[in-house]
Motif scaffolding. Sequence first.
Motif, PDB file in Angstrom:
ATOM      1  N   TYR A 237       5.631  27.731 -84.904  1.00 24.58           N
ATOM      2  CA  TYR A 237       4.466  26.885 -85.157  1.00 24.58           C
ATOM      3  C   TYR A 237       4.382  26.576 -86.651  1.00 24.58           C
ATOM      4  N   MET A 238       4.090  25.336 -86.976  1.00 23.21           N
ATOM      5  CA  MET A 238       3.933  24.921 -88.365  1.00 23.21           C
ATOM      6  C   MET A 238       2.515  25.222 -88.840  1.00 23.21           C
ATOM      7  N   THR A 240      -0.047  24.440 -92.185  1.00 21.84           N
ATOM      8  CA  THR A 240      -0.328  23.810 -93.478  1.00 21.84           C
ATOM      9  C   THR A 240      -1.081  24.797 -94.374  1.00 21.84           C
ATOM     10  N   GLU A 243      -4.510  26.073 -93.417  1.00 21.43           N
ATOM     11  CA  GLU A 243      -4.619  26.759 -92.121  1.00 21.43           C
ATOM     12  C   GLU A 243      -4.234  28.229 -92.197  1.00 21.43           C
ATOM     13  N   LYS A 312       4.360  24.737 -93.611  1.00 24.90           N
ATOM     14  CA  LYS A 312       4.725  23.331 -93.723  1.00 24.90           C
ATOM     15  C   LYS A 312       4.404  22.867 -95.137  1.00 24.90           C
ATOM     16  N   ASN A 323      10.498  19.509 -94.004  1.00 22.52           N
ATOM     17  CA  ASN A 323       9.518  19.296 -92.940  1.00 22.52           C
ATOM     18  C   ASN A 323      10.173  18.749 -91.677  1.00 22.52           C
ATOM     19  N   ASN A 327       9.855  20.737 -88.265  1.00 22.47           N
ATOM     20  CA  ASN A 327       9.225  20.064 -87.133  1.00 22.47           C
ATOM     21  C   ASN A 327      10.108  20.137 -85.885  1.00 22.47           C
ATOM     22  N   ASP A 334       2.008  22.796 -83.786  1.00 22.85           N
ATOM     23  CA  ASP A 334       1.201  23.166 -84.953  1.00 22.85           C
ATOM     24  C   ASP A 334       0.362  24.388 -84.615  1.00 22.85           C
ATOM     25  N   SER A 336      -2.586  24.969 -84.995  1.00 18.28           N
ATOM     26  CA  SER A 336      -3.898  24.640 -84.438  1.00 18.28           C
ATOM     27  C   SER A 336      -3.936  24.839 -82.928  1.00 18.28           C
TER      28      SER A 336
END
Length: 341
Positions: A237-238, A240, A243, A312, A323, A327, A334, A336
């Motif tokens: 999972y990426m 940012t 996050e 990321k 990236n 990805n 992600d 999230s």
Amino acid sequence: METKIWTPDELPAAVRAIKRGSLVAFPTETVYGLGADAFNEKAVGKVYAAKGRPSDNPLIVHVADPEQIDAFAQRNEWADKLIKAFWPGPLTMILPVKPGALSATVTGGLDTVAIRMPDNDLTRSLIREADTPIVGPSANTSGRPSPTIAQHVYHDLHGKISGILDGGSTRIGVESTVIDLSTDVPTVLRPGKITPEQIEVILGTDVEAGQHAVKADEVPKAPGMKYRHYAPDKDVYMVTKDEWTQAVIWAQSQLDPVGIMLTNDLIAEHQLSEMDFVWSLGPDADSAAAKLFAGLRHFDAQPNINTILVAKMPETSANAAYNNRLNKAAGGQDVSELLED
């Protein structure tokens, strides 16, 4: 088959293997490649078999000197400018192939061929002494994270190839920029260390930067465009920068350990330096690119880890290659998605 790991002093053994139609993994500044004589169709076929690579995924041909191109491809003014500026280096050019010069096994049946000249003295010596250009996709099982040390290659391909020419750790860690010079507008098909902006300066013309979606029945012009790439078996999972607080809380709440890959500043900010299952991506985006695949392989090898969280980078041209690979490794996932559960 016993797969040998050769030191640089054992280069003649690797040369002999290429000449007899065997497969040899070799180091570059980006990742390790899997080499075979580009003019030996049977040898090239072994590359697909060893990797489990789809047959419609064309191969990059590696040369030791620009003059080798003339035996199988048609150079143009753009190519000559980029060769002068960036070769040897992490730039692959797609050019028209000369009719009958290469088998469809190399080109995927296209009328173009991808070519690069690696920035690695050992590998250029291999090509020169074998007296042939060599194909060189990444030396890993197809779809897996690319290899950045000889041991990664051995893990994936031992028993399937003759040997590995050990040149130590690769410097850049993500594959070369691929630019298509066979069309009216130069087009970057795969991002890498060399950015579209750098290419525009050399060519004095606009460069298109963007990948179109490759259809199921379409042959991609460059590797990495159509099939799943760079992915470990574990879920990736990426994450940012904004996050990470929630991501760390989520990771610490799990019953099973979670692999965490992030840059040194984020490790310090979230007080993770003393924690197990943390992989440093180094101080910046360049080091992160060099360490990405090794980190994914590190956690993939640990049976008690099922999830890997990876930093990321900000969306800039300089970070596009990192990236892009992340990805693809994450399949677009992600963090999230986890935090919403």
